[in-house]
Design an enzyme around this catalytic site. Structure first.
Site, mmCIF file in Angstrom:
data_model
loop_
_atom_site.group_PDB
_atom_site.id
_atom_site.type_symbol
_atom_site.label_atom_id
_atom_site.label_comp_id
_atom_site.label_asym_id
_atom_site.label_seq_id
_atom_site.Cartn_x
_atom_site.Cartn_y
_atom_site.Cartn_z
ATOM 1 N N ARG A 118 -9.796 0.516 8.872
ATOM 2 C CA ARG A 118 -9.332 -0.826 9.203
ATOM 3 C C ARG A 118 -10.346 -1.606 10.017
ATOM 4 O O ARG A 118 -10.075 -2.762 10.365
ATOM 5 C CB ARG A 118 -8.049 -0.711 10.022
ATOM 6 C CG ARG A 118 -6.792 -1.166 9.294
ATOM 7 C CD ARG A 118 -5.642 -0.864 10.217
ATOM 8 N NE ARG A 118 -4.454 -1.597 9.977
ATOM 9 C CZ ARG A 118 -3.392 -1.138 9.323
ATOM 10 N NH1 ARG A 118 -3.418 0.019 8.711
ATOM 11 N NH2 ARG A 118 -2.296 -1.852 9.257
ATOM 12 N N ARG A 135 11.427 0.054 11.451
ATOM 13 C CA ARG A 135 10.150 -0.175 12.127
ATOM 14 C C ARG A 135 10.241 -1.416 12.996
ATOM 15 O O ARG A 135 10.410 -2.518 12.495
ATOM 16 C CB ARG A 135 9.026 -0.339 11.093
ATOM 17 C CG ARG A 135 8.535 0.971 10.561
ATOM 18 C CD ARG A 135 7.430 0.773 9.564
ATOM 19 N NE ARG A 135 6.321 -0.045 10.070
ATOM 20 C CZ ARG A 135 5.177 -0.203 9.429
ATOM 21 N NH1 ARG A 135 4.993 0.398 8.260
ATOM 22 N NH2 ARG A 135 4.224 -0.943 9.932
ATOM 23 N N ARG A 138 11.557 -5.883 4.866
ATOM 24 C CA ARG A 138 11.434 -4.438 5.117
ATOM 25 C C ARG A 138 12.019 -4.095 6.487
ATOM 26 O O ARG A 138 12.613 -3.029 6.672
ATOM 27 C CB ARG A 138 9.949 -4.043 5.042
ATOM 28 C CG ARG A 138 9.697 -2.557 5.200
ATOM 29 C CD ARG A 138 8.273 -2.203 4.847
ATOM 30 N NE ARG A 138 7.354 -2.425 5.954
ATOM 31 C CZ ARG A 138 6.019 -2.285 5.864
ATOM 32 N NH1 ARG A 138 5.457 -1.961 4.734
ATOM 33 N NH2 ARG A 138 5.264 -2.486 6.915
ATOM 34 N N LYS A 191 0.826 -1.210 0.000
ATOM 35 C CA LYS A 191 0.000 0.000 0.000
ATOM 36 C C LYS A 191 0.861 1.262 0.000
ATOM 37 O O LYS A 191 0.572 2.204 -0.733
ATOM 38 C CB LYS A 191 -0.935 0.017 1.223
ATOM 39 C CG LYS A 191 -1.937 -1.143 1.245
ATOM 40 C CD LYS A 191 -2.940 -1.015 2.380
ATOM 41 C CE LYS A 191 -2.337 -1.040 3.770
ATOM 42 N NZ LYS A 191 -1.769 -2.354 4.175
ATOM 43 N N ARG A 218 -0.189 -9.062 13.335
ATOM 44 C CA ARG A 218 -0.811 -8.038 12.479
ATOM 45 C C ARG A 218 -1.675 -8.684 11.410
ATOM 46 O O ARG A 218 -2.736 -8.173 11.059
ATOM 47 C CB ARG A 218 0.270 -7.165 11.842
ATOM 48 C CG ARG A 218 0.790 -6.107 12.818
ATOM 49 C CD ARG A 218 2.213 -5.700 12.538
ATOM 50 N NE ARG A 218 2.395 -5.054 11.273
ATOM 51 C CZ ARG A 218 3.581 -4.952 10.651
ATOM 52 N NH1 ARG A 218 4.666 -5.469 11.209
ATOM 53 N NH2 ARG A 218 3.669 -4.342 9.503
#
Ligand code: ADP
Length: 192
Positions: A89, A134, A128, A14, A146
């Site tokens: 969400r 992160r 990532r 996204k 998640r």
């Protein structure tokens, strides 16, 4: 106004595709994940509360993100349209967003839903995590949590917008440019 929801599980691309879409269509990017990370960096009370949830892979409370989106909409009265990334969400967030847009006499034009297999998601997120800084991307347990939150709470958002016939499923595996072309195809169909 052209208001688009870019929808999909964590790691579906996204963020990457949002950057390209806002540039092409002149939209204002509203990412609740980015807004929350800005609050965390500034160590605001909201940021401190949100970080505790985010570090566990859980969603932050609806009121918090709805409040942030409401302020962001008010702060951008001149926008040609908005690209919502990571929001809504939950069903409650979807209902709230519809209400906020109605006040602006506009609505969601389309929901673009990126479809990516779970193993590919975990692989991308761990990858990532090596560079993003992160903390929620470095721990496989948090990543899986998640994805579970996504299945339990977020996937219903697509059902909600499907009732209004607004959802387009897009294959989110392939090159960035291939996926972008599929997304643009749907937006162009809507615009023309
Ligand atoms: P990703 O989708 O890749 O996990 P995001 O940056 O969109 O990344 O979100 C990171 C975290 O921020 C989520 O795991 C969640 O804790 C929180 N978050 C972001 N957007 C929302 C939202 N709309 N509602 C609740 N929590 C959110």
């Amino acid at each position: 106004m052209l208001n688009i929801i870019l929808f999909g599980p964590p790691g579906s691309g996204k963020g990457t595709q949002s950057e390209k879409l806002i540039a092409k269509y002149g939209l204002k990017h509203l990412s609740t994940g980015d807004l929350l990370r800005t609050e965390i960096a500034a160590q605001t009370p909201l940021g401190i509360e949100a970080k505790a949830m985010m570090d566990k892979g859980l969603l932050v409370p609806d009121e918090v993100v709805i409040g942030m989106i409401s302020s962001a909409l008010e702060a951008n009265p001149e926008a040609n349209g908005f690209l919502f990334d990571g929001f809504p969400r939950t069903e409650a967030q979807s209902v709230a967003l519809d209400g906020l847009l109605e006040l602006k006499e506009t609505q969601i034009a389309l929901v673009l839903s990126l479809e990516v297999s779970e193993e590919e998601l975990v692989k991308r997120l761990l990858n990532r995590g090596l560079t993003s800084g992160r903390s929620d991307d470095t721990n496989e347990q948090v990543i899986r949590a998640r994805i579970v939150e996504y299945h339990n709470k977020t996937s219903v958002v697509a059902d909600y917008y499907r009732k209004f016939d607004k959802v387009n499923n897009i294959k989110g595996e392939g090159t960035v440019d291939e996926i972008f072309a599929l997304l643009c195809n749907e937006v162009d169909k809507y615009v023309s």
